[in-house]
Design a protein around this motif. Structure first.
Motif, PDB file in Angstrom:
ATOM      1  N   ARG A 101       0.875  -1.179   0.000  1.00 17.98           N
ATOM      2  CA  ARG A 101       0.000   0.000   0.000  1.00 17.98           C
ATOM      3  C   ARG A 101       0.910   1.226   0.000  1.00 17.98           C
ATOM      4  NH1 ARG A 101      -4.703  -0.464   4.246  1.00 17.98           N
ATOM      5  NH2 ARG A 101      -5.147  -2.322   3.040  1.00 17.98           N
ATOM      6  N   VAL A 102       0.900   1.955  -1.111  1.00 14.65           N
ATOM      7  CA  VAL A 102       1.858   3.052  -1.309  1.00 14.65           C
ATOM      8  C   VAL A 102       1.134   4.393  -1.327  1.00 14.65           C
ATOM      9  CG1 VAL A 102       3.633   3.996  -2.848  1.00 14.65           C
ATOM     10  CG2 VAL A 102       3.310   1.514  -2.699  1.00 14.65           C
ATOM     11  N   THR A 103       1.674   5.375  -0.578  1.00 11.69           N
ATOM     12  CA  THR A 103       1.196   6.755  -0.726  1.00 11.69           C
ATOM     13  C   THR A 103       2.404   7.670  -0.927  1.00 11.69           C
ATOM     14  OG1 THR A 103       1.158   6.940   1.693  1.00 11.69           O
ATOM     15  CG2 THR A 103      -0.960   6.599   0.620  1.00 11.69           C
ATOM     16  N   CYS A 104       2.258   8.668  -1.773  1.00 10.56           N
ATOM     17  CA  CYS A 104       3.357   9.590  -2.071  1.00 10.56           C
ATOM     18  C   CYS A 104       2.855  11.025  -1.875  1.00 10.56           C
ATOM     19  CB  CYS A 104       3.821   9.452  -3.518  1.00 10.56           C
ATOM     20  SG  CYS A 104       4.234   7.771  -4.003  1.00 10.56           S
ATOM     21  N   HIS A 105       3.602  11.816  -1.082  1.00 12.15           N
ATOM     22  CA  HIS A 105       3.236  13.219  -0.871  1.00 12.15           C
ATOM     23  C   HIS A 105       4.479  14.084  -1.071  1.00 12.15           C
ATOM     24  CE1 HIS A 105      -0.606  12.092   0.878  1.00 12.15           C
ATOM     25  NE2 HIS A 105       0.037  11.249   1.645  1.00 12.15           N
ATOM     26  N   GLN A 106       4.337  15.081  -1.904  1.00  7.86           N
ATOM     27  CA  GLN A 106       5.377  16.095  -2.100  1.00  7.86           C
ATOM     28  C   GLN A 106       6.760  15.470  -2.243  1.00  7.86           C
ATOM     29  OE1 GLN A 106       4.140  18.388   1.360  1.00  7.86           O
ATOM     30  NE2 GLN A 106       3.358  19.964  -0.018  1.00  7.86           N
ATOM     31  N   SER A 107       6.853  14.473  -3.128  1.00 10.14           N
ATOM     32  CA  SER A 107       8.108  13.767  -3.358  1.00 10.14           C
ATOM     33  C   SER A 107       8.387  13.668  -4.852  1.00 10.14           C
ATOM     34  CB  SER A 107       8.039  12.353  -2.769  1.00 10.14           C
ATOM     35  OG  SER A 107       7.852  12.424  -1.374  1.00 10.14           O
ATOM     36  N   ARG A 108       9.657  13.515  -5.186  1.00 11.51           N
ATOM     37  CA  ARG A 108       9.995  13.357  -6.606  1.00 11.51           C
ATOM     38  C   ARG A 108       9.372  12.072  -7.152  1.00 11.51           C
ATOM     39  NH1 ARG A 108      14.337  15.635  -4.207  1.00 11.51           N
ATOM     40  NH2 ARG A 108      15.389  17.364  -5.211  1.00 11.51           N
ATOM     41  N   LEU A 109       9.352  11.029  -6.334  1.00 10.70           N
ATOM     42  CA  LEU A 109       8.687   9.785  -6.747  1.00 10.70           C
ATOM     43  C   LEU A 109       7.218   9.903  -6.349  1.00 10.70           C
ATOM     44  CD1 LEU A 109      11.359   7.174  -5.584  1.00 10.70           C
ATOM     45  CD2 LEU A 109      11.079   8.201  -7.851  1.00 10.70           C
ATOM     46  N   TYR A 110       6.369  10.033  -7.350  1.00  7.90           N
ATOM     47  CA  TYR A 110       4.951  10.286  -7.028  1.00  7.90           C
ATOM     48  C   TYR A 110       4.013   9.243  -7.607  1.00  7.90           C
ATOM     49  CZ  TYR A 110       5.128  12.179 -11.726  1.00  7.90           C
ATOM     50  OH  TYR A 110       5.322  12.312 -13.063  1.00  7.90           O
ATOM     51  N   HIS A 111       4.564   8.325  -8.426  1.00  7.64           N
ATOM     52  CA  HIS A 111       3.696   7.342  -9.082  1.00  7.64           C
ATOM     53  C   HIS A 111       3.658   6.089  -8.206  1.00  7.64           C
ATOM     54  CE1 HIS A 111       2.064   4.585 -11.974  1.00  7.64           C
ATOM     55  NE2 HIS A 111       1.888   5.572 -12.852  1.00  7.64           N
ATOM     56  N   SER A 112       2.546   5.894  -7.508  1.00  7.18           N
ATOM     57  CA  SER A 112       2.525   4.846  -6.471  1.00  7.18           C
ATOM     58  C   SER A 112       2.698   3.439  -7.058  1.00  7.18           C
ATOM     59  CB  SER A 112       1.253   4.949  -5.629  1.00  7.18           C
ATOM     60  OG  SER A 112       0.125   4.953  -6.457  1.00  7.18           O
ATOM     61  N   ASP A 113       2.148   3.179  -8.251  1.00  5.68           N
ATOM     62  CA  ASP A 113       2.315   1.830  -8.829  1.00  5.68           C
ATOM     63  C   ASP A 113       3.778   1.556  -9.157  1.00  5.68           C
ATOM     64  OD1 ASP A 113      -0.332   1.387  -8.575  1.00  5.68           O
ATOM     65  OD2 ASP A 113      -0.841   1.668 -10.696  1.00  5.68           O
ATOM     66  N   ALA A 114       4.450   2.580  -9.666  1.00  7.93           N
ATOM     67  CA  ALA A 114       5.873   2.402 -10.012  1.00  7.93           C
ATOM     68  C   ALA A 114       6.699   2.206  -8.745  1.00  7.93           C
ATOM     69  CB  ALA A 114       6.358   3.628 -10.799  1.00  7.93           C
ATOM     70  N   VAL A 115       6.337   2.906  -7.664  1.00  3.44           N
ATOM     71  CA  VAL A 115       7.043   2.729  -6.383  1.00  3.44           C
ATOM     72  C   VAL A 115       6.836   1.293  -5.896  1.00  3.44           C
ATOM     73  CG1 VAL A 115       7.057   3.415  -3.941  1.00  3.44           C
ATOM     74  CG2 VAL A 115       6.979   5.169  -5.737  1.00  3.44           C
ATOM     75  N   ALA A 116       5.584   0.816  -5.977  1.00  8.47           N
ATOM     76  CA  ALA A 116       5.276  -0.554  -5.520  1.00  8.47           C
ATOM     77  C   ALA A 116       6.097  -1.572  -6.312  1.00  8.47           C
ATOM     78  CB  ALA A 116       3.784  -0.831  -5.674  1.00  8.47           C
ATOM     79  N   GLU A 117       6.204  -1.344  -7.603  1.00  7.22           N
ATOM     80  CA  GLU A 117       6.964  -2.267  -8.466  1.00  7.22           C
ATOM     81  C   GLU A 117       8.425  -2.362  -8.004  1.00  7.22           C
ATOM     82  OE1 GLU A 117       8.082  -1.594 -12.873  1.00  7.22           O
ATOM     83  OE2 GLU A 117       5.887  -1.589 -12.728  1.00  7.22           O
ATOM     84  N   ARG A 118       9.032  -1.191  -7.682  1.00  9.07           N
ATOM     85  CA  ARG A 118      10.454  -1.184  -7.254  1.00  9.07           C
ATOM     86  C   ARG A 118      10.623  -1.816  -5.879  1.00  9.07           C
ATOM     87  NH1 ARG A 118       9.358   1.382 -11.404  1.00  9.07           N
ATOM     88  NH2 ARG A 118      10.963   2.278 -12.743  1.00  9.07           N
TER      89      ARG A 118
END
Ligand SMILES: C[S@@+](CC[C@H](N)C(=O)[O-])C[C@H]1O[C@@H](n2cnc3c(N)ncnc32)[C@H](O)[C@@H]1O
Length: 397
Positions: A101-118
């Motif tokens: 479960r990914v949430t992104c706030h005010q960060s360079r990485l903002y795409h939650s699906d891509a974060v989950a993949e990594r």
């Protein structure tokens, strides 16, 4: 081993969770716990026993998260490399199904699906096989897959694993429900917010005249009898590779000794009452109370509010009448709240009333000078607990 934990709480319940922890003995036998209340929950720390105890004993949080690590992640390379350095093997086995479960706030990485993949790739790198990603049903009867929570805020990535599994309000006793049941965690918080002294040598009477499936009196009974709310259920940490089954059994034995002593001390003296005009609701409440192990502690009766005759008081009325959006609508609700005010003034003078409703106008219909400062969320709806001492013969409780 030290765990940095976060007790996630629904709106309005973090103060109750902090109160539970500060009372002492919850996480370390005989010791008070230092906690900090933050938006969305309470931060705490402790050893493995404290982690197990938090899940077993806390009545108001929704889940307990354990922080696995935090690091700066300004690009995907950093994210993957730093996430792969974390000690995943303590919580997961190779190839295990995981919900990310990914949430992104005010960060360079903002795409939650891509974060989950990594992050999934990092877990695979560390454990030899990437996890199967899935979405669990935290409200369902099955134990959901291991939840991993990833938060990116201002380029700092915090990764936590969920120690609870199914949400903590799922104690295991409420298999039967009536209309619009309260979550068990909110019912427990409401009883705490009401100021009912569950720990007294003999707690005063508590009455819920709109008890539905019995959640409020059942949670009050569990509190008064020192019965651990998590006694009957499983937790996510039981599937972790380093789960200490002996320690868990010792903690269960300790919890059982505490509740047995309290049940013995109060033996039939608790004065808890639930009534509802719906016969099906009362049958559900009795069955739920039986499963919770408090069937003998609560007197349930099937009758309308007009027929309520409370025991000698003063005591506490803690209740959640219908409030339109979930049960029924129209002008009759205004009459029902006015009738509640009248019944309380006539039959419960000097009692402490706590009435949960989504509608302040309905609360005003009671004619009681309710302090409506305790706010919660129930089933996605903002609700207020109106509190007052019912005017009458016993001004001091
Ligand atoms: C919001 S529900 C209470 C839910 C309960 N707290 C639970 O967790 O299951 C309100 C209840 O009030 C009952 N009710 C409505 N009008 C009533 C009346 N006049 N007298 C008694 N009960 C009534 C309904 O049958 C319903 O069970």
């Amino acid at each position: 081993m030290k765990f940095h934990m976060f007790a996630v709480c629904a709106p309005g319940l973090a103060a109750c969770a902090a109160q539970e922890l500060q009372r002492g003995g919850t996480l370390r036998a005989g010791k008070r716990q230092t906690v900090s209340v933050e938006a969305g929950g309470v931060r705490l720390h402790g050893d493995r026993a404290a982690l197990y105890r938090a899940n077993l004993h806390l009545r108001t949080p929704s889940r307990i998260l354990v922080r696995l690590g935090d690091f700066r992640a300004e690009n995907f390379g950093q994210l993957r490399c730093r996430a792969a350095k974390l000690g995943w093997e303590q919580y997961l086995v190779s190839g295990q199904a995981v919900e990310l479960r990914v949430t992104c706030h005010q960060s360079r990485l903002y795409h939650s699906d891509a974060v989950a993949e990594r992050v999934a790739a990092a877990i695979g790198e560390r454990l030899g096989q990437a996890p199967a990603l899935c979405v669990g049903d935290e409200e369902g009867d099955e134990q959901p897959p291991q939840l991993v929570v990833v938060r990116l805020v201002h380029d700092v990535c915090t990764i936590s694993v969920d120690a609870s599994g199914a949400l903590l309000h799922r104690r295991g006793y409420r298999l039967a429900t009536a209309k619009a049941p309260l979550r068990e965690t909110l019912a427990a918080g409401l009883v705490m917010a009401a100021g009912w002294p569950a720990g007294d040598a003999l707690p005063p009477p508590l009455l819920d005249p709109f008890c539905g499936s019995g959640t409020i009196p059942i949670e009050a009974a569990l509190m008064a009898l020192h019965i651990a709310p998590g006694r009957q259920r499983r937790f996510a940490f039981m599937a972790w590779p380093d789960f200490d089954a002996d320690l868990w059994q010792r903690l269960l034995n300790e919890a059982d000794r505490q509740s047995a002593a309290r049940v013995h001390a109060l033996d039939g003296h608790l004065s808890l009452f639930g009534s509802d005009r719906d016969a099906g609701a009362i049958m559900a409440a009795q069955a739920n109370a039986g499963r919770a192990g408090v069937g003998n502690a609560i007197t349930f009766a099937c009758h309308a509010l007009s027929a309520v005759h409370p025991p000698a008081g003063p005591g506490f009325v803690v209740t959640n009448p219908p409030y339109g959006r979930r049960v029924q609508g129209g002008a009759d609700l205004r009459d029902l709240y006015a009738q509640l005010g009248n019944v309380l003034r006539q039959r419960c003078p000097g009692w402490q009333a706590t009435i949960l409703s989504s509608d302040r106008h309905l609360l005003m219909q009671t004619g009681l000078s309710l302090d409506a400062s305790a706010a919660f969320v129930n089933g996605g709806i903002s609700v207020t607990a109106g509190q007052a001492c019912v005017p009458g013969a016993f001004p001091d409780l």
